[in-house]
Design a protein around this motif. Structure first.
Motif, short mmCIF file in Angstrom:
data_model
loop_
_atom_site.label_atom_id
_atom_site.label_comp_id
_atom_site.label_asym_id
_atom_site.label_seq_id
_atom_site.Cartn_x
_atom_site.Cartn_y
_atom_site.Cartn_z
N GLN B 42 0.75 -1.28 -0.08
CA GLN B 42 0.04 -0.01 0.12
C GLN B 42 0.80 1.24 -0.14
O GLN B 42 0.42 2.22 -0.67
N GLU B 43 1.97 1.17 0.50
CA GLU B 43 2.89 2.36 0.88
C GLU B 43 3.45 2.66 -0.71
O GLU B 43 3.47 3.81 -1.09
N HIS B 44 3.86 1.70 -1.53
CA HIS B 44 4.34 1.75 -2.82
C HIS B 44 3.19 2.04 -3.58
O HIS B 44 3.26 2.74 -4.49
N ARG B 45 1.63 1.60 -3.68
CA ARG B 45 0.85 1.97 -4.60
C ARG B 45 -0.22 2.75 -4.35
O ARG B 45 -1.16 2.66 -5.03
N GLY B 46 -0.33 2.95 -3.01
CA GLY B 46 -1.52 3.72 -2.50
C GLY B 46 -2.83 2.91 -1.91
O GLY B 46 -3.32 3.32 -1.11
N TRP B 47 -3.04 1.74 -2.59
CA TRP B 47 -3.90 0.83 -2.37
C TRP B 47 -3.66 -0.50 -2.37
O TRP B 47 -2.69 -0.74 -3.17
N VAL B 48 -4.38 -1.30 -2.03
CA VAL B 48 -4.36 -2.88 -2.54
C VAL B 48 -5.34 -3.31 -3.54
O VAL B 48 -6.18 -3.49 -2.89
N SER B 49 -5.07 -3.52 -4.77
CA SER B 49 -6.02 -3.93 -5.82
C SER B 49 -5.99 -5.45 -5.41
O SER B 49 -5.25 -6.18 -4.92
N ASP B 50 -7.10 -5.98 -6.35
CA ASP B 50 -7.13 -7.44 -6.46
C ASP B 50 -5.88 -8.19 -6.86
O ASP B 50 -5.35 -8.97 -6.37
N ASN B 75 -9.02 -1.20 9.13
CA ASN B 75 -9.54 0.02 8.50
C ASN B 75 -8.54 0.90 7.51
O ASN B 75 -8.79 1.66 6.77
N LEU B 76 -7.40 0.69 8.02
CA LEU B 76 -6.23 1.43 7.31
C LEU B 76 -5.58 0.52 6.20
O LEU B 76 -4.64 1.00 5.65
N ILE B 77 -6.04 -0.53 5.82
CA ILE B 77 -5.79 -1.27 4.67
C ILE B 77 -6.76 -0.65 3.63
O ILE B 77 -7.98 -1.14 3.79
N PHE B 78 -6.37 -0.29 2.47
CA PHE B 78 -7.27 0.44 1.48
C PHE B 78 -7.51 -0.52 0.50
O PHE B 78 -6.63 -0.82 -0.36
N ARG B 79 -8.74 -1.29 0.27
CA ARG B 79 -8.77 -2.14 -0.76
C ARG B 79 -9.47 -1.42 -1.87
O ARG B 79 -10.08 -1.93 -2.98
N ARG B 80 -9.77 -0.07 -1.81
CA ARG B 80 -10.19 0.55 -3.00
C ARG B 80 -9.25 1.98 -3.17
O ARG B 80 -8.72 2.22 -2.22
N LEU B 111 -15.06 20.14 -0.50
CA LEU B 111 -14.50 18.84 -1.38
C LEU B 111 -15.48 18.13 -2.18
O LEU B 111 -15.33 17.32 -3.29
N GLN B 112 -16.85 18.37 -1.73
CA GLN B 112 -17.87 17.75 -2.48
C GLN B 112 -17.77 16.20 -2.26
O GLN B 112 -18.06 15.44 -3.37
N ILE B 113 -17.44 15.81 -0.88
CA ILE B 113 -17.30 14.28 -0.76
C ILE B 113 -18.01 14.06 0.37
O ILE B 113 -17.98 14.84 1.34
N ASP B 114 -18.15 12.94 0.37
CA ASP B 114 -18.96 12.11 1.96
C ASP B 114 -17.73 11.29 2.29
O ASP B 114 -16.81 11.09 1.77
N PHE B 115 -18.14 10.87 3.61
CA PHE B 115 -17.24 9.84 4.10
C PHE B 115 -17.12 8.63 3.01
O PHE B 115 -17.77 8.06 2.69
N GLY B 116 -15.64 8.25 2.86
CA GLY B 116 -15.51 7.00 1.94
C GLY B 116 -15.18 7.55 0.70
O GLY B 116 -15.25 6.77 -0.22
N TYR B 124 -8.01 14.27 -2.26
CA TYR B 124 -8.43 13.78 -0.91
C TYR B 124 -9.49 12.83 -1.16
O TYR B 124 -10.19 12.43 -1.79
N THR B 125 -9.07 11.83 0.05
CA THR B 125 -10.37 10.96 0.54
C THR B 125 -10.54 11.13 1.72
O THR B 125 -9.79 11.59 2.65
#
Ligand code: FMN
Ligand code: SF4
Ligand code: FES
Lengths: 428, 168
Positions: B42-50, B75-80, B111-116, B124-125
């Motif tokens: 995740q550090e290298h790629r930003g998130w964890v894809s399939d 919750n801090l491993i991002f699958r999206r 930012l026109q975004i909701d949680f998630g 930003y997320t």
């Protein structure tokens, strides 16, 4: 006033490095300790009456004494783990110790590991504390370079390897058996006890898990002796304690004070009393999973037994203040939402019960509550709050603020139901 | 220039492998490094894809399903995919008392975004987080690696009103 834990901590929160720490007498406790036998070190910790600062207050020396030693221990690793997961709502004491004086913790950990015969130590730290993790990693490298960690520490023949493990989130990781599951790379589900971690913990090996503040005390006790530590406390309980106050007070913060300092002193002298225009309704004495106390309790000593007798727990020693402009139902609902979200899902009363409690509270808060909802909440408190009905202490902890809110703020719950709205929101 | 995004590559990079193998080295079994490996990738790629998940699982000698069970627990491993910076906004009780809801609303509007969700510019997320251990400075939030304490409406404006930001 003797403040051993914060003697290196300054108002600007600048960290102290190995050199500064040594110049100020650091690693003297390690020198003393390595000159003693592990059994003698254990005796000092037992005699000091140090109790775990992670929330439960279990006597540290007693906990360590369950670790099999010498011939009683099968060959293999033994582990010491520092619990630096600090995620209890309203708790911000370990962060200060970790960020500002990492060597105090490392020295305490080396001595703790020496006492129980551990050869590997982990600092399990929440991911968001990345500054602290970095300073600890640097501290470990500096210690290795100076022979304070690694093989044959200071020529003593004792070897210890220390690692920092940054977590990936979830409050339940702070529960010691869940923490062990997580360190093994698994989902952080708590484990059944027995076997206790002291006998069968990480990878099935003897393991001690202690809180940051607990371990930060160790070097001082070894160096200055148990009597000195006992004398620090104002009441039966020994030592100093990191106390904190958050909420609408004039000067929120965290201070090291003698164990047993009266609540009033912490709240009025150190936190400066309530912010202008606000009145005290109540407070949780030690983080989000402790029972409310009220203004009637201000003269009680902040120690384990006194707060316990008053119907709450010292917990983490960080007070969360409820003021008169904050809705008590909303306050409890915020906590219940948190606990429901953080349930690990392993057992039904917690996984399904907490969201139910949260839903009932939500209905009341939004003016949809019915009189019988209070009975429902009482029943949930009784069932989910009973130790033994759930697999770990998360769910009973979740019930503590609710049960005491129903006692002290019942009229506010009833007002929501009778008026069909939140009186606080209506006032805005 | 037509290289696929790193998150879609199957193979782990040499840097990723080296970091993961260093963790495996002090574990009695390879799967013990599961969380570390997820974090490294995740550090290298930003998130964890399939695809990333399958590559890690393969390297740890475990099934992708088992590793996903672990990944989705935390919750801090991002699958999206997430934005360049993740905003972790504390919504625990002390911050709630001192106005984290207003703060949330303000950020949502700006930012026109909701949680998630992630802002359109990919910057930003926004995610809620439990007590950040800075309750005496409530309300607080982490933006990327930076902790912002005693956050006011003005501060939010300063932070997110850069040129190009929505409503900016
Ligand atoms: C849900 C839950 C979360 C916990 N979180 C923490 C934590 O973040 N830090 C901590 O030191 N103890 C935490 N504890 C307590 C630990 O299980 C354990 O008792 C403690 O780390 C032991 O250390 P001590 O004896 O030094 O207090 C938690 C307990 C529960 C039930
Ligand atoms: S009480 Fe809750 S957190 Fe603890 S094991 Fe059961 S479901 Fe998991
Ligand atoms: S409640 Fe927000 S930092 Fe503790």
């Amino acid at each position: 006033m003797d403040r051993p834990l914060t003697r290196n901590i300054h108002a600007d929160r600048r960290p102290i490095d190995l050199r500064g720490y040594r110049d100020n007498g650091g690693y003297e406790g390690l020198r003393v300790g390595l000159g003693l036998s592990p059994a003698d070190c254990l005796q000092r910790i037992k005699d000091s009456n140090l109790r775990g600062r992670g929330g439960a207050g279990f006597p540290t020396g007693l906990k360590w004494s369950f670790v099999p030693m010498g011939e009683d221990c099968s060959p293999g690793h033994k582990y010491l783990i520092c619990n630096a997961d600090e995620m209890e709502p309203g708790t911000f004491k370990d962060r200060l110790l970790l960020e500002c004086d990492p060597h105090q913790l490392i020295e305490g950990m080396i001595l703790a590991a020496y006492t129980i015969g551990a050869d590997v130590a982990y600092i399990f730290i929440r991911s968001e504390y990345h500054i602290a993790a970095q300073r600890l990693r640097e501290g470990i490298v500096d210690c290795e370079r100076e022979g304070l960690l690694g093989d044959n520490i200071q020529g003593s023949g004792y070897s210890l390897h220390m690692h920092v493990h940054a977590s990936a989130g979830r409050y339940i990781c702070g529960e010691e058996t869940a923490l062990i599951s997580s360190l093994e790379g698994k989902r952080a589900n708590p484990r059944a006890k027995p076997p206790f971690p002291q006998v069968s913990g990480l990878w099935g090996r003897p393991t001690i898990v202690n809180n940051v503040e607990t371990l930060s005390n160790i070097a001082h006790i070894i160096e200055r002796g148990p009597q000195w530590f006992n004398d620090l406390g104002l009441t039966e309980d020994a030592g100093t304690k990191m106390y904190g106050v958050s909420g609408r007070v004039k000067n929120p913060g965290c201070w090291e004070l003698p164990m047993g300092t009266p609540i009033r002193t912490v709240l009025e002298e150190y936190a400066g009393g309530m912010a202008d225009g606000y009145e005290l309704r109540g407070f949780l004495p030690g983080g989000g999973s402790t029972d409310f106390l009220t203004a009637d309790h201000l003269d009680l000593a902040m120690d384990y037994d006194t707060i316990g007798k008053a119907g709450s727990r010292l917990g983490t020693g960080t007070l969360i203040v409820l003021d008169d402009a904050t809705c008590p139902v909303g306050f409890v609902k915020n906590l219940m939402d948190f606990f429901a979200q953080e349930s690990c899902g392993f057992c039904t009363p917690c996984r399904d019960g907490l969201p139910w409690s949260a839903q009932v509270l939500d209905d009341i808060e939004n003016g949809q509550g019915k009189p019988e909802d209070l009975d429902t909440l009482e029943r949930q408190v009784e069932f989910i709050g009973a130790i033994g009905n759930t697999h770990c202490a998360l769910a009973p902890g979740a019930m503590e603020p609710l049960q005491s809110a129903l006692k002290y703020f019942r009229a506010d719950f009833e007002a929501h139901i009778n008026q069909g709205c939140c009186p606080w929101k209506a006032r805005q | 220039m037509n290289e696929p995004a790193p998150s879609l590559i199957n193979a782990l990079s040499e840097a990723e492998l080296a970091a993961i193998d260093a963790e495996i080295a002090h574990m009695p079994q390879r799967s013990g490094a599961a969380i570390d490996a997820l974090k490294i990738v995740q550090e290298h790629r930003g998130w964890v894809s399939d695809a990333s998940l399958a590559a890690i699982a393969d390297h740890l000698h475990m099934s992708a399903a088992e590793l996903d069970g672990i990944a989705t627990f935390y919750n801090l491993i991002f699958r999206r995919p997430v934005g360049r910076k993740v905003i972790l906004l504390c919504n625990s009780v002390s911050c709630w008392m001192l106005g984290s809801d207003c703060l949330t609303q303000q950020i949502r509007d700006r930012l026109q975004i909701d949680f998630g969700e992630t802002s359109k510019d990919g910057e930003y997320t926004l995610l809620p987080v439990t007590c950040l251990g800075a309750c005496d400075k409530a309300p607080v939030m982490l933006v990327g690696d930076d902790l912002h304490e005693s956050v006011t409406e003005d501060r939010v404006r300063e932070l997110f009103d850069q040129p190009g930001a929505p409503n900016g």
